[in-house]
Write a protein that holds these residues in place. Structure first.
Motif, PDB file in Angstrom:
ATOM      1  N   GLU A   1     -10.622  -1.935   2.129  1.00 15.19           N
ATOM      2  CA  GLU A   1      -9.283  -2.490   2.248  1.00 15.19           C
ATOM      3  C   GLU A   1      -8.525  -2.370   0.927  1.00 15.19           C
ATOM      4  OE1 GLU A   1      -7.025  -6.258   4.310  1.00 15.19           O
ATOM      5  OE2 GLU A   1      -9.206  -6.253   4.142  1.00 15.19           O
ATOM      6  N   GLU A   2      -9.230  -2.563  -0.176  1.00  8.29           N
ATOM      7  CA  GLU A   2      -8.599  -2.427  -1.491  1.00  8.29           C
ATOM      8  C   GLU A   2      -8.011  -1.036  -1.680  1.00  8.29           C
ATOM      9  OE1 GLU A   2      -9.965  -2.363  -6.218  1.00  8.29           O
ATOM     10  OE2 GLU A   2     -11.299  -3.203  -4.691  1.00  8.29           O
ATOM     11  N   TYR A   3      -8.724  -0.032  -1.184  1.00  6.31           N
ATOM     12  CA  TYR A   3      -8.255   1.348  -1.334  1.00  6.31           C
ATOM     13  C   TYR A   3      -7.442   1.835  -0.138  1.00  6.31           C
ATOM     14  CZ  TYR A   3     -10.657   2.153  -5.712  1.00  6.31           C
ATOM     15  OH  TYR A   3     -11.026   2.110  -7.038  1.00  6.31           O
ATOM     16  N   GLY A   4      -7.254   0.983   0.848  1.00 11.33           N
ATOM     17  CA  GLY A   4      -6.427   1.340   1.994  1.00 11.33           C
ATOM     18  C   GLY A   4      -6.999   2.454   2.842  1.00 11.33           C
ATOM     19  N   ILE A   5      -8.330   2.489   2.967  1.00  8.11           N
ATOM     20  CA  ILE A   5      -8.999   3.532   3.755  1.00  8.11           C
ATOM     21  C   ILE A   5      -9.541   2.913   5.041  1.00  8.11           C
ATOM     22  CG2 ILE A   5     -10.868   5.228   3.821  1.00  8.11           C
ATOM     23  CD1 ILE A   5     -10.709   5.331   0.758  1.00  8.11           C
TER      24      ILE A   5
ATOM     25  N   GLY B   1     -20.162  -9.281  15.217  1.00 11.62           N
ATOM     26  CA  GLY B   1     -19.720  -9.769  13.918  1.00 11.62           C
ATOM     27  C   GLY B   1     -19.068  -8.681  13.077  1.00 11.62           C
ATOM     28  N   LEU B   2     -19.628  -7.474  13.146  1.00 15.59           N
ATOM     29  CA  LEU B   2     -19.050  -6.353  12.403  1.00 15.59           C
ATOM     30  C   LEU B   2     -17.676  -5.985  12.946  1.00 15.59           C
ATOM     31  CD1 LEU B   2     -22.266  -4.193  12.026  1.00 15.59           C
ATOM     32  CD2 LEU B   2     -20.952  -5.167  10.130  1.00 15.59           C
ATOM     33  N   CYS B   3     -17.542  -5.984  14.262  1.00 13.79           N
ATOM     34  CA  CYS B   3     -16.241  -5.673  14.861  1.00 13.79           C
ATOM     35  C   CYS B   3     -15.205  -6.718  14.465  1.00 13.79           C
ATOM     36  CB  CYS B   3     -16.364  -5.603  16.381  1.00 13.79           C
ATOM     37  SG  CYS B   3     -17.248  -4.148  16.990  1.00 13.79           S
ATOM     38  N   ALA B   4     -15.600  -7.989  14.497  1.00 15.27           N
ATOM     39  CA  ALA B   4     -14.679  -9.059  14.111  1.00 15.27           C
ATOM     40  C   ALA B   4     -14.267  -8.909  12.648  1.00 15.27           C
ATOM     41  CB  ALA B   4     -15.340 -10.416  14.351  1.00 15.27           C
ATOM     42  N   LEU B   5     -15.214  -8.508  11.795  1.00 20.11           N
ATOM     43  CA  LEU B   5     -14.928  -8.317  10.381  1.00 20.11           C
ATOM     44  C   LEU B   5     -13.930  -7.178  10.177  1.00 20.11           C
ATOM     45  CD1 LEU B   5     -15.751  -9.376   7.573  1.00 20.11           C
ATOM     46  CD2 LEU B   5     -17.580  -7.657   7.571  1.00 20.11           C
ATOM     47  N   LEU B   6     -14.114  -6.070  10.908  1.00 18.80           N
ATOM     48  CA  LEU B   6     -13.181  -4.950  10.804  1.00 18.80           C
ATOM     49  C   LEU B   6     -11.793  -5.334  11.280  1.00 18.80           C
ATOM     50  CD1 LEU B   6     -15.671  -3.107  10.229  1.00 18.80           C
ATOM     51  CD2 LEU B   6     -14.557  -1.392  11.676  1.00 18.80           C
ATOM     52  N   GLU B   7     -11.735  -6.162  12.317  1.00 20.36           N
ATOM     53  CA  GLU B   7     -10.445  -6.511  12.888  1.00 20.36           C
ATOM     54  C   GLU B   7      -9.651  -7.438  11.962  1.00 20.36           C
ATOM     55  OE1 GLU B   7      -8.984  -7.274  17.437  1.00 20.36           O
ATOM     56  OE2 GLU B   7     -10.348  -8.749  16.584  1.00 20.36           O
ATOM     57  N   GLU B   8     -10.324  -8.075  11.022  1.00 18.33           N
ATOM     58  CA  GLU B   8      -9.647  -8.991  10.108  1.00 18.33           C
ATOM     59  C   GLU B   8      -8.778  -8.284   9.079  1.00 18.33           C
ATOM     60  OE1 GLU B   8     -12.613 -11.342   8.249  1.00 18.33           O
ATOM     61  OE2 GLU B   8     -13.154 -12.455  10.069  1.00 18.33           O
ATOM     62  N   SER B   9      -8.987  -6.990   8.877  1.00 20.15           N
ATOM     63  CA  SER B   9      -8.242  -6.264   7.852  1.00 20.15           C
ATOM     64  C   SER B   9      -6.735  -6.365   8.089  1.00 20.15           C
ATOM     65  CB  SER B   9      -8.657  -4.791   7.845  1.00 20.15           C
ATOM     66  OG  SER B   9      -7.879  -4.057   6.919  1.00 20.15           O
ATOM     67  N   ARG B  10      -5.983  -6.603   7.014  1.00 20.69           N
ATOM     68  CA  ARG B  10      -4.544  -6.800   7.139  1.00 20.69           C
ATOM     69  C   ARG B  10      -3.723  -5.618   6.638  1.00 20.69           C
ATOM     70  NH1 ARG B  10      -3.538 -11.725   8.881  1.00 20.69           N
ATOM     71  NH2 ARG B  10      -5.078 -13.399   8.567  1.00 20.69           N
ATOM     72  N   CYS B  11      -4.336  -4.730   5.842  1.00 21.60           N
ATOM     73  CA  CYS B  11      -3.540  -3.645   5.268  1.00 21.60           C
ATOM     74  C   CYS B  11      -3.889  -2.276   5.842  1.00 21.60           C
ATOM     75  CB  CYS B  11      -3.686  -3.631   3.751  1.00 21.60           C
ATOM     76  SG  CYS B  11      -5.307  -3.139   3.164  1.00 21.60           S
ATOM     77  N   VAL B  12      -4.935  -2.190   6.653  1.00 14.45           N
ATOM     78  CA  VAL B  12      -5.312  -0.913   7.255  1.00 14.45           C
ATOM     79  C   VAL B  12      -5.967  -1.196   8.600  1.00 14.45           C
ATOM     80  CG1 VAL B  12      -7.576  -0.870   6.132  1.00 14.45           C
ATOM     81  CG2 VAL B  12      -6.528   1.279   6.851  1.00 14.45           C
ATOM     82  N   GLN B  13      -5.751  -0.313   9.574  1.00 12.94           N
ATOM     83  CA  GLN B  13      -6.398  -0.502  10.868  1.00 12.94           C
ATOM     84  C   GLN B  13      -7.739   0.212  10.881  1.00 12.94           C
ATOM     85  OE1 GLN B  13      -4.388   1.029  14.375  1.00 12.94           O
ATOM     86  NE2 GLN B  13      -5.344  -0.511  15.689  1.00 12.94           N
ATOM     87  N   ASN B  14      -8.739  -0.480  11.343  1.00 10.77           N
ATOM     88  CA  ASN B  14     -10.085   0.075  11.432  1.00 10.77           C
ATOM     89  C   ASN B  14     -10.412   0.455  12.868  1.00 10.77           C
ATOM     90  OD1 ASN B  14     -10.626  -0.331   8.621  1.00 10.77           O
ATOM     91  ND2 ASN B  14     -10.904  -2.503   9.058  1.00 10.77           N
ATOM     92  N   GLY B  15     -11.511   1.191  13.051  1.00 13.13           N
ATOM     93  CA  GLY B  15     -11.828   1.685  14.382  1.00 13.13           C
ATOM     94  C   GLY B  15     -13.309   1.676  14.707  1.00 13.13           C
ATOM     95  N   VAL B  16     -13.616   2.090  15.923  1.00 12.79           N
ATOM     96  CA  VAL B  16     -14.992   2.185  16.407  1.00 12.79           C
ATOM     97  C   VAL B  16     -15.150   3.512  17.144  1.00 12.79           C
ATOM     98  CG1 VAL B  16     -16.827   1.129  17.772  1.00 12.79           C
ATOM     99  CG2 VAL B  16     -15.101  -0.322  16.689  1.00 12.79           C
ATOM    100  N   ILE B  17     -16.227   4.224  16.839  1.00 14.30           N
ATOM    101  CA  ILE B  17     -16.573   5.455  17.550  1.00 14.30           C
ATOM    102  C   ILE B  17     -17.500   5.080  18.700  1.00 14.30           C
ATOM    103  CG2 ILE B  17     -17.620   7.743  17.335  1.00 14.30           C
ATOM    104  CD1 ILE B  17     -17.071   7.532  14.288  1.00 14.30           C
ATOM    105  N   VAL B  18     -17.123   5.429  19.928  1.00 13.98           N
ATOM    106  CA  VAL B  18     -17.875   4.979  21.096  1.00 13.98           C
ATOM    107  C   VAL B  18     -18.232   6.140  22.019  1.00 13.98           C
ATOM    108  CG1 VAL B  18     -16.867   2.671  21.062  1.00 13.98           C
ATOM    109  CG2 VAL B  18     -15.770   4.457  22.405  1.00 13.98           C
ATOM    110  N   HIS B  19     -19.300   5.935  22.750  1.00 14.70           N
ATOM    111  CA  HIS B  19     -19.723   6.836  23.826  1.00 14.70           C
ATOM    112  C   HIS B  19     -19.618   6.113  25.173  1.00 14.70           C
ATOM    113  CE1 HIS B  19     -22.643  10.053  25.431  1.00 14.70           C
ATOM    114  NE2 HIS B  19     -22.378   9.264  26.442  1.00 14.70           N
ATOM    115  N   SER B  20     -20.177   4.919  25.228  1.00 15.35           N
ATOM    116  CA  SER B  20     -20.294   4.160  26.478  1.00 15.35           C
ATOM    117  C   SER B  20     -18.953   3.613  26.948  1.00 15.35           C
ATOM    118  CB  SER B  20     -21.274   3.001  26.256  1.00 15.35           C
ATOM    119  OG  SER B  20     -21.175   2.050  27.285  1.00 15.35           O
ATOM    120  N   ASP B  21     -18.588   3.890  28.194  1.00 16.17           N
ATOM    121  CA  ASP B  21     -17.381   3.299  28.769  1.00 16.17           C
ATOM    122  C   ASP B  21     -17.530   1.795  28.931  1.00 16.17           C
ATOM    123  OD1 ASP B  21     -15.877   5.583  28.833  1.00 16.17           O
ATOM    124  OD2 ASP B  21     -16.176   6.003  30.966  1.00 16.17           O
ATOM    125  N   LEU B  22     -18.764   1.320  29.104  1.00 14.65           N
ATOM    126  CA  LEU B  22     -19.009  -0.115  29.181  1.00 14.65           C
ATOM    127  C   LEU B  22     -18.598  -0.785  27.873  1.00 14.65           C
ATOM    128  CD1 LEU B  22     -20.343  -2.526  30.749  1.00 14.65           C
ATOM    129  CD2 LEU B  22     -22.470  -1.917  29.562  1.00 14.65           C
TER     130      LEU B  22
END
Length: 298
Positions: free
Chosen positions: A70-74, A97-118
């Protein structure tokens, strides 16, 4: 010239390397190609239930890593591409918990790489602030099949199977809004004719879930030698810097994924040198990294 955005491996696995490289990249842009940027860094801590693609080995503290990102805006991406998830796995506390932590970022949007439609449906409902990437582990080797994946609104990016990389005539036919969603896997070393790629990924998914199953043993020609960048460069699906500058960027494609989460940090550095660093400064960058006493490359 358009900008090439690289999506780099080892968010948790190679955190110490990136702590050295990213400040150098930001402070000495004259060392690096002016047509490239860091789009994201992806990975997963060791033993994540939702993990896939390659089993994570990272043991860096997630809060520290994500605060630094987040500090580096990546943008940070979690590699949660397990293909064998069931309903009961969705409650996993660590992955949530990791997803919740990523979603907390305020200066950059984070993501998840997924395979499962579930998992896809669960993430869209539970963590709507995260963007989603369709994983190459789906092994979509038919072009029309992949094109349908691109047209899915759920995904911001889709990573095609590397065997589609050189279908240039078909890639030229995409409208720009679809081109913006394609993220090419550049440096795959897997045998171009491999019929077992999907089975290999499924074996990794079973391992992440702690379920029994035969260990997948690659029978591809030359597999006993492991990953070799020199070998990857000879792969028919390889995308090098000349391809990026002279073919893909002019066609309107901007996103390029570098694989390597299961490789050593010394080899990751070679990828960073090749894809991002001007030849006349590669020794300078290599020395800056190797001479840092806080970092052990292997």
């Amino acid at each position: 010239m358009n900008t090439a955005y690289y999506h780099l491996p080892g968010l948790f696995e190679f955190y110490e390397l990136y702590r050295m490289f990213v400040p150098l990249f930001r402070e000495h842009r004259e060392y690096f190609y002016d047509w490239c940027e860091i789009g994201s860094i992806y990975g997963a801590p060791a033993d994540c239930l939702w993990g896939g693609g390659r089993v994570g080995f990272g043991d860096s503290d997630p809060q520290e890593v994500l605060a630094w990102m987040e500090e580096y805006g990546i943008s940070a991406r979690l590699t949660f591409s397990n293909s064998l998830l069931r309903e009961e796995h969705l409650a996993d506390r660590r992955c949530n918990g990791l997803c919740a932590l990523l979603e907390e970022s305020r200066c950059v949007q984070n993501g998840v790489i997924v395979h499962s439609d579930l998992l896809l449906d669960y993430l869209r409902k539970t963590y709507p602030g995260l963007y989603l990437v369709s994983s190459t582990t789906k092994v979509l080797t038919e072009f029309e099949q992949f094109h349908r994946e691109v047209q899915r609104e759920e995904f911001r990016y889709i990573v095609p199977d590397f065997r589609l990389n050189q279908a240039l005539e078909q890639w030229m036919g995409f409208p720009q809004n679809e081109k913006d969603k394609v993220e090419f896997l550049c440096n795959e070393c897997c045998w171009f004719g491999c019929p077992d790629r999907k089975l290999c990924y499924e074996a990794v998914s079973r391992k992440s879930l702690g379920e029994p199953g035969a260990e997948h043993r690659c029978a591809a020609p030359g597999s006993e030698g492991g990953y070799r960048f020199s070998k990857a460069m000879k792969n028919p699906g390889f995308i090098g810097i000349d391809d990026i500058r002279n073919t893909y960027l002019p066609m309107g494609y901007s996103h390029f994924k570098i694989e390597g989460r299961s490789l050593g940090s010394a080899l990751i550095l070679e990828f960073l040198l090749y894809y991002m660093t001007k030849p006349e400064y590669q020794l300078t960058v290599r020395e800056e990294i190797y001479l840092d006493n806080m970092l052990d490359l292997f």
